[in-house]
Motif scaffolding. Structure first.
Motif, PDB file in Angstrom:
ATOM      1  N   SER A 130      39.506  32.761  41.584  1.00  0.00           N
ATOM      2  CA  SER A 130      39.158  31.926  40.652  1.00  0.00           C
ATOM      3  C   SER A 130      40.094  32.253  38.763  1.00  0.00           C
ATOM      4  N   ALA A 131      40.718  31.474  39.064  1.00  0.00           N
ATOM      5  CA  ALA A 131      42.129  31.262  37.679  1.00  0.00           C
ATOM      6  C   ALA A 131      41.398  31.333  36.346  1.00  0.00           C
ATOM      7  N   THR A 132      40.396  31.312  36.407  1.00  0.00           N
ATOM      8  CA  THR A 132      39.621  31.477  34.648  1.00  0.00           C
ATOM      9  C   THR A 132      38.814  32.320  34.622  1.00  0.00           C
ATOM     10  N   SER A 133      38.952  32.903  33.269  1.00  0.00           N
ATOM     11  CA  SER A 133      38.749  34.280  33.155  1.00  0.00           C
ATOM     12  C   SER A 133      37.524  32.882  31.864  1.00  0.00           C
ATOM     13  N   ALA A 134      36.401  34.050  32.056  1.00  0.00           N
ATOM     14  CA  ALA A 134      35.346  33.189  31.100  1.00  0.00           C
ATOM     15  C   ALA A 134      36.157  33.706  29.609  1.00  0.00           C
ATOM     16  N   PRO A 135      35.978  33.417  28.654  1.00  0.00           N
ATOM     17  CA  PRO A 135      36.333  33.375  27.719  1.00  0.00           C
ATOM     18  C   PRO A 135      35.065  34.029  26.218  1.00  0.00           C
ATOM     19  N   THR A 136      36.243  35.260  25.583  1.00  0.00           N
ATOM     20  CA  THR A 136      35.542  36.206  25.074  1.00  0.00           C
ATOM     21  C   THR A 136      35.694  36.050  23.469  1.00  0.00           C
ATOM     22  N   ALA A 137      34.807  35.916  22.758  1.00  0.00           N
ATOM     23  CA  ALA A 137      35.348  36.032  21.916  1.00  0.00           C
ATOM     24  C   ALA A 137      34.791  37.527  20.943  1.00  0.00           C
ATOM     25  N   THR A 138      36.981  38.542  20.349  1.00  0.00           N
ATOM     26  CA  THR A 138      35.981  39.098  19.175  1.00  0.00           C
ATOM     27  C   THR A 138      36.605  38.999  18.049  1.00  0.00           C
ATOM     28  N   GLN A 139      35.725  39.773  17.111  1.00  0.00           N
ATOM     29  CA  GLN A 139      35.923  40.056  15.486  1.00  0.00           C
ATOM     30  C   GLN A 139      36.473  40.795  15.498  1.00  0.00           C
ATOM     31  N   THR A 140      37.640  40.821  14.954  1.00  0.00           N
ATOM     32  CA  THR A 140      38.838  41.957  14.129  1.00  0.00           C
ATOM     33  C   THR A 140      38.348  42.147  12.526  1.00  0.00           C
ATOM     34  N   SER A 141      38.002  43.132  12.163  1.00  0.00           N
ATOM     35  CA  SER A 141      37.714  43.299  10.726  1.00  0.00           C
ATOM     36  C   SER A 141      38.521  43.266  10.021  1.00  0.00           C
ATOM     37  N   PRO A 172      38.554  35.477  15.031  1.00  0.00           N
ATOM     38  CA  PRO A 172      38.350  35.506  16.143  1.00  0.00           C
ATOM     39  C   PRO A 172      39.041  35.376  17.015  1.00  0.00           C
ATOM     40  N   ALA A 173      39.576  35.828  18.282  1.00  0.00           N
ATOM     41  CA  ALA A 173      40.643  36.175  19.580  1.00  0.00           C
ATOM     42  C   ALA A 173      39.712  35.837  20.501  1.00  0.00           C
ATOM     43  N   ALA A 174      40.096  34.421  21.231  1.00  0.00           N
ATOM     44  CA  ALA A 174      39.667  34.395  22.528  1.00  0.00           C
ATOM     45  C   ALA A 174      40.728  34.253  24.123  1.00  0.00           C
ATOM     46  N   SER A 175      40.673  34.833  24.820  1.00  0.00           N
ATOM     47  CA  SER A 175      41.002  34.852  25.946  1.00  0.00           C
ATOM     48  C   SER A 175      41.660  34.121  26.121  1.00  0.00           C
ATOM     49  N   PRO A 176      43.196  33.276  26.574  1.00  0.00           N
ATOM     50  CA  PRO A 176      43.724  32.668  27.023  1.00  0.00           C
ATOM     51  C   PRO A 176      43.524  32.048  27.975  1.00  0.00           C
ATOM     52  N   THR A 177      43.222  30.789  27.893  1.00  0.00           N
ATOM     53  CA  THR A 177      42.980  29.594  28.401  1.00  0.00           C
ATOM     54  C   THR A 177      43.890  28.599  29.258  1.00  0.00           C
ATOM     55  N   PRO A 178      43.578  28.559  30.514  1.00  0.00           N
ATOM     56  CA  PRO A 178      44.622  28.786  31.950  1.00  0.00           C
ATOM     57  C   PRO A 178      44.666  27.858  31.612  1.00  0.00           C
ATOM     58  N   ASP A 179      45.669  27.396  32.858  1.00  0.00           N
ATOM     59  CA  ASP A 179      46.083  25.851  33.069  1.00  0.00           C
ATOM     60  C   ASP A 179      45.639  25.013  33.674  1.00  0.00           C
ATOM     61  N   TRP A 220      36.366  21.663  29.501  1.00  0.00           N
ATOM     62  CA  TRP A 220      35.817  20.725  28.637  1.00  0.00           C
ATOM     63  C   TRP A 220      35.232  21.807  27.946  1.00  0.00           C
ATOM     64  N   VAL A 221      34.482  22.734  28.423  1.00  0.00           N
ATOM     65  CA  VAL A 221      33.568  23.377  27.824  1.00  0.00           C
ATOM     66  C   VAL A 221      34.215  24.937  26.944  1.00  0.00           C
ATOM     67  N   LEU A 222      35.601  25.110  27.732  1.00  0.00           N
ATOM     68  CA  LEU A 222      36.563  25.868  26.617  1.00  0.00           C
ATOM     69  C   LEU A 222      36.827  25.554  25.447  1.00  0.00           C
ATOM     70  N   MET A 223      37.260  23.930  25.712  1.00  0.00           N
ATOM     71  CA  MET A 223      37.709  23.789  24.317  1.00  0.00           C
ATOM     72  C   MET A 223      36.873  23.574  22.853  1.00  0.00           C
ATOM     73  N   LYS A 224      35.419  23.085  23.899  1.00  0.00           N
ATOM     74  CA  LYS A 224      34.508  22.594  22.723  1.00  0.00           C
ATOM     75  C   LYS A 224      34.107  24.490  21.854  1.00  0.00           C
ATOM     76  N   ARG A 225      34.120  25.307  22.642  1.00  0.00           N
ATOM     77  CA  ARG A 225      33.726  26.594  22.082  1.00  0.00           C
ATOM     78  C   ARG A 225      35.265  27.480  21.219  1.00  0.00           C
ATOM     79  N   ARG A 226      35.591  26.666  21.452  1.00  0.00           N
ATOM     80  CA  ARG A 226      36.667  27.569  20.388  1.00  0.00           C
ATOM     81  C   ARG A 226      37.071  26.027  19.455  1.00  0.00           C
ATOM     82  N   GLU A 227      36.611  25.200  19.621  1.00  0.00           N
ATOM     83  CA  GLU A 227      36.440  24.525  18.438  1.00  0.00           C
ATOM     84  C   GLU A 227      35.533  25.117  17.125  1.00  0.00           C
ATOM     85  N   ARG A 228      34.108  25.225  18.511  1.00  0.00           N
ATOM     86  CA  ARG A 228      32.622  25.742  17.012  1.00  0.00           C
ATOM     87  C   ARG A 228      33.533  26.740  16.250  1.00  0.00           C
TER      88      ARG A 228
END
Length: 469
Positions: free
Chosen positions: A358-369, A377-384, A423-431
């Motif tokens: 699988s070339a898709t990594s689960a997106p993780t949001a990290t909070q940087t103070s 918020p920082a998300a892992s790069p979305t695969p092509d 589509w899920v990743l894009m929605k999550r990124r928008e939120r």
């Protein structure tokens, strides 16, 4: 020309016909010929001479004997008549000759009626003689008659006709009696077809004689030259027959033996009426089992065909009625060339492939103070999507299949999964982006409120200080 052709044909020996006749002789089968009760005759009046006139009553035809059945001889009557009124005492000479180029009278069967004993006596026929002569003494009263009798058969030798000549005291009479026999014509003995497709052979027996032919067996021989390069087993051949325009009937085929080839009695009892004909059809179907590779069971799939199995099969065939003497030697043998069945598509071997990753990594949001208050918020790069589709559509070694339908379905499923994930990743990124915006506005509001509060506090302190002064 006709006589010469008959003579040439009579001398021909066709291998197929000989094999068919030999097989029938071994089986003990054969036809039966029934002559008419009163055969047709012809009458010939001679020219009178010296007070004597001859006339002759001869058969209208002389049918050939069957190889296994001698037919009754046909009678020839020679009448001696005194036309001078003084009577005649003397001899009458009767000569019989088979006519046709290169033939002899050897095969004739001849009897004479002996008036002294009142019985029929066999007339010996010398070997190699061109004719047979019989001499009888007669005593004819004035204005009276006397009849001399002969019986003759042409035997089994094919000739044009038998010439009968009679003479007495200068008078003569001549009659020619045609020799008749059945003919056989066949079509379809030489041809080609595909394995599993029937090839049709048509045979016709014409019977111009006045004999009724019953129980005529018709034999079919296959691979008369041996099974090498031909059909090895009778189970690989299907033979059917149709007579009189009826339905098709399957015929049993016997395997070859040490002394006889593969054979089938396609018509066991053919009837040919006098002066008529009979037609029959034979279907020969060579199955795919005849093309099995050496050592491989018949009917088992061969997978990829070997070069030897792809070669056509030449089936030598011979078809003929048995036990008849034909006036012309028919062509009863030929070769059926059978093309192999269409080659089955080869099954591609399964090639193991590496497990799909699988070339898709689960997106993780990290909070940087930032300054203890700002969270970025920082998300892992979305695969092509294209790379995701390619990775998802790669079958692993356990699920690989040679079926194109399964492969297409697996590819479509992978594409759908990639699109849903994207589509899920894009929605999550928008939120996540929306949440960051709200947090920033709240921070600015609190900072402004504190600033105003501090200014108010400073203003109050100033007024108090002024009042004290």
């Amino acid at each position: 020309m006709r006589r010469r052709l008959r003579a040439v044909v009579a001398g021909l020996m066709v291998v197929g016909a000989g094999a068919v006749a030999g097989t029938a002789a071994a089986d003990g089968a054969g036809p039966v010929a029934t002559p008419p009760d009163s055969p047709k005759t012809q009458t010939v009046a001679g020219v009178a001479a010296n007070g004597v006139q001859l006339s002759m009553t001869a058969p209208a035809q002389l049918p050939l004997d069957l190889p296994g059945q001698q037919l009754p001889e046909r009678e020839v009557d020679v009448t001696v008549k005194d036309v001078g009124g003084q009577g005649y005492t003397g001899t009458v000479t009767m000569t019989l000759a088979s006519e046709g180029s290169g033939v002899s009278a050897t095969a004739l069967r001849l009897d004479r009626y002996d008036q002294a004993s009142g019985s029929w006596q066999t007339v010996p026929v010398s070997a190699g003689g061109a004719s047979v002569t019989v001499t009888d003494d007669v005593t004819v009263p004035a204005s009276g008659t006397q009849v001399l009798k002969l019986r003759v058969s042409p035997g089994t030798t094919v000739v044009d006709d038998v010439k009968v000549s009679a003479s007495a005291n200068g008078a003569s009479a001549v009659a020619s009696v045609p020799v008749t026999g059945p003919t056989f014509q066949v079509s379809g003995l030489t041809g080609s077809g595909r394995a599993g497709s029937p090839m049709v052979i048509t045979g016709t027996v014409d019977n111009p004689t006045d004999l009724s032919l019953q129980d005529v067996p018709v034999k079919l021989l296959l691979c008369s030259a041996g099974s090498a390069g031909c059909v090895a087993h009778a189970s690989d051949v299907k033979v059917e027959e149709q007579t009189g325009g009826g339905s098709w009937h399957t015929v049993s085929v016997s395997d070859a033996t040490a002394t006889s080839p593969m054979s089938a009695t396609v018509v066991p009892q053919l009837t040919v009426p006098a002066g008529g004909s009979a037609q029959f059809l034979v279907r020969v179907t060579v199955g795919a089992g005849a093309f099995a590779a050496p050592g491989q069971p018949t009917g088992q799939p061969t997978g990829q065909s070997s070069p030897a199995a792809a070669q056509p099969v030449s089936v030598a065939v011979a078809l003929s009625p048995v036990g008849l003497t034909f006036v012309t030697q028919p062509t009863v043998s030929g070769t059926l060339t059978v093309q192999p069945p269409p080659a089955a598509p080869s099954t591609p071997s399964s090639t193991p492939s590496s497990s799909a990753t699988s070339a898709t990594s689960a997106p993780t949001a990290t909070q940087t103070s930032t300054d203890g208050a700002t969270a970025t918020p920082a998300a892992s790069p979305t695969p092509d999507p294209a790379s995701t589709t390619e990775a998802a559509s790669t079958p692993d070694a356990a699920s690989s299949s040679s079926n194109p339908t399964i492969l297409v379905a697996a590819g479509l499923l992978a594409v759908c999964l990639a699109l849903v994930l994207w589509w899920v990743l894009m929605k999550r990124r928008e939120r996540m982006a929306a949440g960051v915006g709200h947090a920033h506005d709240g921070h600015e509001y609190d900072h402004g409120h504190d600033h105003e509060h501090e200014q108010g506090h400073d203003h109050g302190d100033g007024q108090a200080h002024d009042s004290e002064q």
